[in-house]
Design a protein around this motif. Sequence first.
Motif, PDB file in Angstrom:
ATOM      1  N   LEU A 193       0.810  -1.199   0.000  1.00 44.61           N
ATOM      2  CA  LEU A 193       0.000   0.000   0.000  1.00 44.61           C
ATOM      3  C   LEU A 193       0.846   1.252   0.000  1.00 44.61           C
ATOM      4  N   GLY A 205      -6.056  14.038  -7.832  1.00 42.13           N
ATOM      5  CA  GLY A 205      -4.931  13.976  -6.905  1.00 42.13           C
ATOM      6  C   GLY A 205      -5.191  13.096  -5.706  1.00 42.13           C
ATOM      7  N   PHE A 206      -6.453  12.851  -5.466  1.00 41.73           N
ATOM      8  CA  PHE A 206      -6.818  12.015  -4.324  1.00 41.73           C
ATOM      9  C   PHE A 206      -6.246  10.605  -4.449  1.00 41.73           C
ATOM     10  N   LEU A 246      -3.409   9.774  -5.254  1.00 40.71           N
ATOM     11  CA  LEU A 246      -2.030   9.688  -4.784  1.00 40.71           C
ATOM     12  C   LEU A 246      -1.963   9.521  -3.276  1.00 40.71           C
ATOM     13  N   LEU A 247      -3.067   9.802  -2.600  1.00 35.30           N
ATOM     14  CA  LEU A 247      -3.049   9.725  -1.143  1.00 35.30           C
ATOM     15  C   LEU A 247      -3.146   8.280  -0.671  1.00 35.30           C
ATOM     16  N   ALA A 248      -2.605   8.084   0.528  1.00 32.27           N
ATOM     17  CA  ALA A 248      -2.534   6.737   1.076  1.00 32.27           C
ATOM     18  C   ALA A 248      -3.873   5.988   1.117  1.00 32.27           C
ATOM     19  N   PRO A 249      -4.967   6.592   1.583  1.00 32.42           N
ATOM     20  CA  PRO A 249      -6.206   5.814   1.733  1.00 32.42           C
ATOM     21  C   PRO A 249      -6.697   5.196   0.434  1.00 32.42           C
ATOM     22  N   ALA A 288      -5.041   3.758  -1.778  1.00 33.63           N
ATOM     23  CA  ALA A 288      -4.403   2.465  -2.025  1.00 33.63           C
ATOM     24  C   ALA A 288      -5.234   1.363  -1.401  1.00 33.63           C
ATOM     25  N   LEU A 289      -5.699   1.611  -0.174  1.00 36.44           N
ATOM     26  CA  LEU A 289      -6.530   0.624   0.511  1.00 36.44           C
ATOM     27  C   LEU A 289      -7.794   0.365  -0.265  1.00 36.44           C
ATOM     28  N   ILE A 290      -8.423   1.451  -0.718  1.00 34.17           N
ATOM     29  CA  ILE A 290      -9.697   1.287  -1.399  1.00 34.17           C
ATOM     30  C   ILE A 290      -9.483   0.584  -2.744  1.00 34.17           C
TER      31      ILE A 290
END
Lengths: 236, 215
Positions: free
Chosen positions: B33, B185-186, B188-191, B193-195
């Motif tokens: 992730l 851009g969202f 690129l954010l960590a969360p 990856a989870l989704i």
Amino acid sequence: MEHLELFFKAIFIDNMVFATFLGMCSYLAVSKKVSTAVGLGAAVIFVMAITVPLNWLLDMYILKDGALAWLGPEYAEYDLSFLSFIMFIATIATMVQLVEIIIEKFSPALYNSLGIFLPLIAVNCAILGGSLFMQSREIQTLGLAFNYGISSGIGWFLAILAIAAIREKIRYSNVPAPLRGLGITFIITGLMAIGFMSFGGMLTGGEEEKPAEKTVQVEVKKEATDLANNEKEIKE
Amino acid sequence: MGLLSKKDAKLISDPLADNNPITIQVLGICSALAITAELKASIVMSIAVLFVLGAGNVVISLMRNIIPSKIRIIVQLIVVATLVIIVDLVLKAFAYELSKTLSVFVGLIITNCIIMGRFEAFALANGPWKSFLDGIGNSLGYALILIIVGFFRELLGSGSLLGYKVLGDPIEKTGVYAFGYENNGFMLLAPMALITVGIIIWVQRSRNEALIEDN
């Protein structure tokens, strides 16, 4: 003040699970019931509080560039930092075994409640991650290292407690069949991570300090933070 | 596959789909992730894991009869740590920028559960050649998910693949940007990856009903 800042930063802003995804494996595997989640979480706090300061000492007096100077001037040039992975993991694995033996001897009750989780911890990435972040963020004193260990442990504890509680409830909901179990846990964790982003401005008073990452990322983070703040206000 | 017997081929092909380490065995999630915001980083990470798991499985399998079972975790950790140090030094020497992006996550290959998991589950009970194939198969399964996630996150997040702007230039408004497309851009954010992994699991389990969990 320094201590307080580090404490809250490690729990909320740089939360092990939601910001850096460390310890995800045990986080997903042991979060089916709240009681087991609490046991593992407590064990993680305990082990981190011991290993992070120990590894700090190791880093400071043996591994760092020039750290061996206390042995005499001829040792001052050694840089053993390439050995840090192997030293850190050896410390962690030994400490876990040592802690297991000590607890078994002195507190059988605690041993029975933590027992099965202790060996699991040696391979929990959150523990090694804590030590590696301690090294790469150049934490200055032993006290701060101890603080960092405990507070990242607490952050991890909070995360696993929250997801375990949600998973206990979600059992009664009608989740689409292919998403049941693992899939929905991933998505919930993602949503929780978005929520935790809103803590980003907590210590800087909303002024996001820009890390060396992409600016897009920071901007979006800010937007997400603002959005979450707005939502909070509306709720209130 | 003329070289491999049917059983051996199965060792490689199984983890790619129905026994995938990430989506089914739930191993090695952390690194999957954290570093998938760019395709390049995911590919390098996959290669690193391929090397460590392939070599580590062979070493552990060769030593399986002489390791006392009580201290096997420490022995395994030392073997992995040594291999990871090699990977880290090679990355620092030949791809310094990339090793900065991966930062602590190279070190975290040590505690990547996929490696310990395969050692425990396979290498301790099987011969070197089989263990090697198992290592390769599992790291390919791992690589597959990493590359899928990395592909979508980089494409939708920054409109490029491996650094090439495949969708046109967002500032000069060429390519699809001329029609008003914006980067999300969202992604690129960590969360996200989870989704994204959650959605991959969804797709995989809708195709194969046998994998659905009951809770």
